[in-house]
Design an enzyme around this catalytic site. Structure first.
Site, PDB file in Angstrom:
ATOM      1  N   ARG A  34       0.805  -1.216   0.000  1.00  0.00           N
ATOM      2  CA  ARG A  34       0.000   0.000   0.000  1.00  0.00           C
ATOM      3  C   ARG A  34       0.843   1.273   0.000  1.00  0.00           C
ATOM      4  O   ARG A  34       0.326   2.359  -0.240  1.00  0.00           O
ATOM      5  CB  ARG A  34      -0.951  -0.008   1.208  1.00  0.00           C
ATOM      6  CG  ARG A  34      -2.183  -0.872   0.997  1.00  0.00           C
ATOM      7  CD  ARG A  34      -3.067  -0.919   2.222  1.00  0.00           C
ATOM      8  NE  ARG A  34      -2.573  -1.869   3.206  1.00  0.00           N
ATOM      9  CZ  ARG A  34      -3.136  -2.063   4.397  1.00  0.00           C
ATOM     10  NH1 ARG A  34      -4.200  -1.357   4.749  1.00  0.00           N
ATOM     11  NH2 ARG A  34      -2.643  -2.947   5.239  1.00  0.00           N
ATOM     12  N   ASP A  42       7.153  -1.262  11.702  1.00  0.00           N
ATOM     13  CA  ASP A  42       6.441  -0.116  11.136  1.00  0.00           C
ATOM     14  C   ASP A  42       5.622   0.627  12.194  1.00  0.00           C
ATOM     15  O   ASP A  42       4.622   1.267  11.880  1.00  0.00           O
ATOM     16  CB  ASP A  42       5.534  -0.556   9.984  1.00  0.00           C
ATOM     17  CG  ASP A  42       4.467  -1.553  10.418  1.00  0.00           C
ATOM     18  OD1 ASP A  42       4.469  -1.965  11.596  1.00  0.00           O
ATOM     19  OD2 ASP A  42       3.616  -1.928   9.575  1.00  0.00           O
TER      20      ASP A  42
END
Length: 507
Positions: free
Chosen positions: A32, A130
């Site tokens: 994404r 992340d």
């Protein structure tokens, strides 16, 4: 604790510290993000996402630290090798050849960790590469909760207004954690739960190792879910607990560039506020951007539009901005830097830079030196009290103390093949529109005339003049440009001069 269960005897009860290992999961592709760069290498506040995660884990001072890589493994691994040197600790890099789920990723990391040598296998803390705002203090709280309760598994959770995309923490009527349901597997009632799984866990190592061998791909994704370890542990009689993180930002992850921007803004807000509380004045916090490694002394003033990046340091009482970007620069006490772009430069105490200056790597201004408007410097030393006020390029040069460099001067340092150096002595005065063709040296106390091209050394105390003698060709415009506006203006001026200075044949 489950009914009838008692805490198992271990080093938890003796007060001795348990062995702790950490695994950071950083193998995902991050589709994404729509980027050629692996997701975990996208920067936030001057550090890649994975570096934030590794530094937080290293802040626990664990016995062992592993990072699981997969997509972009060469680039991510290279950064981890360099980071290990900077933070002075070993980082075990595990490779997940195929992304078969979080459970598989943890199994890869666990296999890379050294085998425990004592009786207590200890605790394994799992986090993600992340989640950049998660800090060591929060992870320490999770470990303390895990050890203090005797849990087999302890989950770091958070209560959020919009849980979309997160696994939901499922509890029974007594509030005990019974499992985690991923969104794609959740029914309507489970999807309405607002307590989410952060993906950060503390596991009893023996429980984790056993449960990983028993994971199944019987789910919507056809993957090995790490979350299934919780139900396996509970089915075996172990207690599953949760620590609710009071600040949901700390467990916010990055899946796309919108989330990256949101976390960048939040981290920057915290950095700016932190420095303000330590004595830094920031006139417009919303317009100032700081990297994590920036260091500021008290009474620094940051004006609007300032960006301080890399390892930039600013000394006490210095003023930066407005509209200045400094990367890996050092600014001394009391200095002023206005509307300037700088990289790898050193600005000494009480020095002045700008506006509209460009300081390139290797620039060093000594105490009270000045680099002014539309001045570019590179690999240049500017001595105490010396001034380069305007419209000048200083490259590969050393300027002594108390000098003045005239406007529109160029230090000609490149012959097309090699760079050469110019040296200007102390107390020298160089004229406007000078060209110093390196290698060349101007002695102490010397002068150079305006418009000169200096190609030879100038002795101390000498005046160098290197230009053609001026001569005026009378009537050139009337002969070569007759009828032009210039000719008309010249004729009018000559007529006025003649009227104001009449001549007579009789005189």
């Amino acid at each position: 604790m489950l009914q009838g269960e008692t805490a198992r005897p271990s080093s938890r009860g003796t007060g001795a510290p348990r062995p702790v290992s950490t695994i950071v999961l950083a193998a995902g592709e991050g589709t994404r993000m729509r980027s050629a760069t692996p997701k975990v290498l996208h920067p936030i506040a001057g550090r890649p996402l994975v570096e934030h995660a590794v530094r937080a884990a290293a802040g626990l001072d664990p016995d062992d630290l592993a990072v699981v890589v997969g997509h972009g493994r060469d680039a991510v691994g290279a950064h981890l090798d360099e980071l290990a040197t900077r933070i002075d600790r070993d980082i075990h890099v595990a490779v997940q050849e195929e992304q078969l789920g979080t459970g598989h990723a943890v199994a890869c990391g666990l296999a890379r960790l050294p085998v425990p040598t004592g009786d207590d296998p200890g605790t394994v803390l799992v986090s993600y590469g992340d989640v950049p705002l998660l800090d060591a203090a929060t992870m320490r709280g999770l470990l303390d909760e895990h050890d203090g309760t005797g849990n087999a598994v302890t989950v770091l959770s958070a209560v959020v207004s919009d849980p979309t995309g997160y696994g939901r923490l499922v509890r029974d009527a007594a509030g005990e954690v019974t499992g985690i349901v991923e969104q794609k597997d959740a029914d309507d009632a489970q999807a309405a739960i607002t307590e989410i799984n952060s993906g950060v866990y503390a596991f009893d190592r023996a429980v984790l190792a056993d449960a990983l061998d028993r994971l199944s791909t019987d789910n919507a994704q056809g993957e090995l879910y790490l979350t299934d370890v919780l139900s396996i542990a509970r089915g075996d009689g172990g207690r599953v607990g949760a620590l609710v993180c009071a600040d949901p930002w700390l467990v916010e992850g990055v899946n796309d560039r919108v989330q990256l921007a949101g976390l960048t803004g939040e981290l920057n807000r915290r950095l700016v506020q932190g420095w303000m509380r330590r004595g830094v004045t920031v006139l417009d916090p919303s317009s100032v951007q700081l990297d994590c490694d920036v260091e500021l002394d008290r009474d620094v003033l940051l004006e609007p539009g300032v960006q301080l990046r890399g390892s930039t340091t600013v000394g006490e009482g210095a003023t930066i901005g407005p509209d200045s970007t400094l990367t890996d620069c050092r600014v001394g006490t009391g200095a002023t830097v206005v509307r300037t772009h700088g990289q790898g430069a050193e600005v000494g105490p009480d020095a002045s830079v700008g506006p509209f200056a460009y300081l390139r790597p290797g620039t060093r201004l000594e105490h009270d030196a000045k680099v002014g408007t539309f001045v570019e410097t590179k690999n240049a030393e500017i001595g105490p009290g010396s001034k380069v006020p305007h419209l000048t390029y200083v490259g590969d040069a050393a300027i002594g103390e108390q000098c003045n460099i005239g406007a529109a001067t160029v230090f000609v340092n490149y012959d097309g093949v090699h760079k050469h150096r110019t040296v200007i002595g102390s107390h020298a005065r160089t004229g406007a529109d000078n060209m110093f063709v390196a290698p060349v040296e101007v002695g102490d106390g010397a002068y150079t005339a305006a418009g000169s091209t200096i190609t030879e050394d100038v002795p101390p105390g000498a005046m160098a003049v290197a230009r053609g003698r001026q001569r005026n060709i009378e009537g050139w415009v009337a002969k070569r440009r007759p009828g032009t506006a210039a000719d008309q203006a010249a004729q009018q001026a000559l007529a006025m001069q003649e009227q104001s200075n009449p001549t007579s044949d009789a005189r």
